[in-house]
Design a protein around this motif. Structure first.
Motif, PDB file in Angstrom:
ATOM      1  N   ALA A 195     -91.771  78.809 -68.597  1.00 32.78           N
ATOM      2  CA  ALA A 195     -92.949  79.566 -68.173  1.00 32.78           C
ATOM      3  C   ALA A 195     -93.414  79.159 -66.781  1.00 32.78           C
ATOM      4  CB  ALA A 195     -94.078  79.364 -69.188  1.00 32.78           C
ATOM      5  N   LEU A 196     -93.348  77.857 -66.468  1.00 31.95           N
ATOM      6  CA  LEU A 196     -93.810  77.394 -65.166  1.00 31.95           C
ATOM      7  C   LEU A 196     -92.850  77.747 -64.042  1.00 31.95           C
ATOM      8  CD1 LEU A 196     -95.194  73.856 -66.109  1.00 31.95           C
ATOM      9  CD2 LEU A 196     -96.511  75.907 -65.546  1.00 31.95           C
ATOM     10  N   SER A 197     -91.556  77.767 -64.324  1.00 28.04           N
ATOM     11  CA  SER A 197     -90.577  78.009 -63.262  1.00 28.04           C
ATOM     12  C   SER A 197     -90.288  79.487 -63.056  1.00 28.04           C
ATOM     13  CB  SER A 197     -89.277  77.267 -63.580  1.00 28.04           C
ATOM     14  OG  SER A 197     -88.728  77.733 -64.801  1.00 28.04           O
ATOM     15  N   THR A 198     -90.026  80.213 -64.138  1.00 27.63           N
ATOM     16  CA  THR A 198     -89.643  81.623 -64.029  1.00 27.63           C
ATOM     17  C   THR A 198     -90.816  82.552 -64.315  1.00 27.63           C
ATOM     18  OG1 THR A 198     -87.403  81.026 -64.712  1.00 27.63           O
ATOM     19  CG2 THR A 198     -87.990  83.352 -64.814  1.00 27.63           C
ATOM     20  N   GLY A 199     -91.633  82.198 -65.292  1.00 30.41           N
ATOM     21  CA  GLY A 199     -92.743  83.076 -65.651  1.00 30.41           C
ATOM     22  C   GLY A 199     -93.757  83.258 -64.545  1.00 30.41           C
ATOM     23  N   THR A 200     -93.963  82.219 -63.737  1.00 31.49           N
ATOM     24  CA  THR A 200     -94.959  82.340 -62.669  1.00 31.49           C
ATOM     25  C   THR A 200     -94.491  83.246 -61.532  1.00 31.49           C
ATOM     26  OG1 THR A 200     -94.065  80.296 -61.719  1.00 31.49           O
ATOM     27  CG2 THR A 200     -96.014  80.101 -63.124  1.00 31.49           C
ATOM     28  N   ALA A 254     -96.264  86.525 -61.840  1.00 34.21           N
ATOM     29  CA  ALA A 254     -97.641  86.454 -61.352  1.00 34.21           C
ATOM     30  C   ALA A 254     -97.696  86.402 -59.834  1.00 34.21           C
ATOM     31  CB  ALA A 254     -98.337  85.239 -61.948  1.00 34.21           C
ATOM     32  N   LEU A 255     -96.684  85.842 -59.209  1.00 36.86           N
ATOM     33  CA  LEU A 255     -96.675  85.707 -57.754  1.00 36.86           C
ATOM     34  C   LEU A 255     -96.385  87.031 -57.063  1.00 36.86           C
ATOM     35  CD1 LEU A 255     -96.810  83.767 -55.303  1.00 36.86           C
ATOM     36  CD2 LEU A 255     -94.346  83.426 -55.570  1.00 36.86           C
ATOM     37  N   TYR A 286     -99.321  86.465 -53.940  1.00 33.19           N
ATOM     38  CA  TYR A 286     -98.410  86.116 -52.851  1.00 33.19           C
ATOM     39  C   TYR A 286     -99.066  86.348 -51.495  1.00 33.19           C
ATOM     40  CZ  TYR A 286     -94.585  86.549 -49.502  1.00 33.19           C
ATOM     41  OH  TYR A 286     -93.788  86.418 -48.392  1.00 33.19           O
ATOM     42  N   HIS A 299     -95.321  73.980 -55.799  1.00 31.66           N
ATOM     43  CA  HIS A 299     -95.113  74.524 -57.146  1.00 31.66           C
ATOM     44  C   HIS A 299     -93.648  74.872 -57.377  1.00 31.66           C
ATOM     45  CE1 HIS A 299     -95.559  76.911 -60.776  1.00 31.66           C
ATOM     46  NE2 HIS A 299     -94.916  77.894 -60.164  1.00 31.66           N
ATOM     47  N   SER A 317     -91.848  72.833 -60.371  1.00 32.77           N
ATOM     48  CA  SER A 317     -91.397  73.598 -61.534  1.00 32.77           C
ATOM     49  C   SER A 317     -89.878  73.688 -61.590  1.00 32.77           C
ATOM     50  CB  SER A 317     -92.015  75.002 -61.501  1.00 32.77           C
ATOM     51  OG  SER A 317     -91.612  75.712 -60.342  1.00 32.77           O
TER      52      SER A 317
END
Length: 278
Positions: free
Chosen positions: A131-136, A139-140, A146, A162, A166
């Motif tokens: 979730a932190l590496s790909t899921g964000t 959102a970006l 962005y 980040h 991540s």
């Protein structure tokens, strides 16, 4: 996007941080060899750490760093290096294991206890790392986040931090040689890696097609950056999968019943009191 300042204190600070990271690892590896000459420290770990820092230098120094502020293709190339390629090289250097080997015993026990604490176990779970590496990324690129981050120098640096953190976390959970108390078996990690590959490809395709994308950049830049994300991400994830497979040691199983020993031992004979009477 705010025009960056090339050179200056930022570049000097980046070079100093990278040099300090290289020197710290080399000194730790030397100390590990001196403490245990027979075991030593794998030189390929040193090469991997140096390669990771070199990839970070390419991403964070001119000419790529200034281009990442003004060209979305430069940003995506920087993202690939910071978030996928450099983390894999750094994680394969086993920095946690090296740290535990050079710390005094008391500090090493405290560090090991911190690795096994509930917060660390939660953070190093593959679902959280995914979730932190790909899921964000969704959102970006699918929200105004962005453009907001690129409008401020601090926001851009936080985004890079980040990506690196991540990326290292996901590579560590999936294929890192360092100990991870919440790491599942290889088959489960392959499932998480496959999910990351699919999600990464879908995000890249959505960016290329302009679906729900909030990126203020020329269309040709966005599409070419999406291609960098798609193909560059595939290569990085294949390298991560290769690193994972090398750690797989499947247990041998056989349906053939075990044969009895060729010369079985005689069965034990119990002797009672009555047998001892003359």
């Amino acid at each position: 996007m705010r025009e960056p300042t090339t050179g200056g204190p930022g570049t000097v600070l980046t070079v100093l941080v990278l040099l300090c990271a290289a020197a710290a690892y080399l000194l730790a590896a030397r100390r590990a060899r001196r403490r245990n000459p027979s075991k030593g420290w794998n030189r390929w770990r040193v090469v991997s750490w140096t390669a990771g820092l070199a990839l970070l230098a390419v991403a964070l120094l001119p000419p790529l760093a200034p281009a990442a502020h003004t060209d979305f293709r430069g940003h995506m190339a920087q993202h690939m290096l910071i978030g996928m390629y450099a983390p894999l090289a750094l994680v394969l250097a086993a920095p946690v294991t090296l740290l535990l080997r050079v710390l005094p015993p008391a500090r090493a026990r405290r560090a090991s206890a911190a690795l096994h604490s509930p917060p660390a176990r939660l953070l190093t779970h593959p679902a959280v790392a995914l979730a932190l590496s790909t899921g964000t990324l969704a959102a970006l690129y699918f929200t105004p986040l962005y453009d907001t981050a690129m409008g401020h120098s601090a926001g851009h640096w936080l985004m890079d931090v980040h990506f690196l953190a991540s990326g290292c976390l996901f590579a560590y959970v999936i294929a890192g040689p360092d100990p991870a108390p919440a790491r599942p078996g290889v088959p489960a990690r392959l499932v998480y890696l496959g999910t990351a590959i699919a999600a990464h490809a879908l995000i890249a395709q959505a960016v290329y097609g302009g679906f729900y994308v909030h990126i203020h950049a020329p269309i040709d830049q966005v599409q070419q950056a999406a291609e960098i994300m798609y193909y560059g991400g595939d290569i990085a994830e294949l390298l991560l999968a290769a690193a994972l497979v090398t750690t797989w040691r499947p247990q041998r199983c056989s349906t053939t019943p075990a044969l009895p020993p060729r010369h079985p031992k005689p069965a034990a004979v119990r002797i009672g009191p009555q047998d001892l009477q003359s």
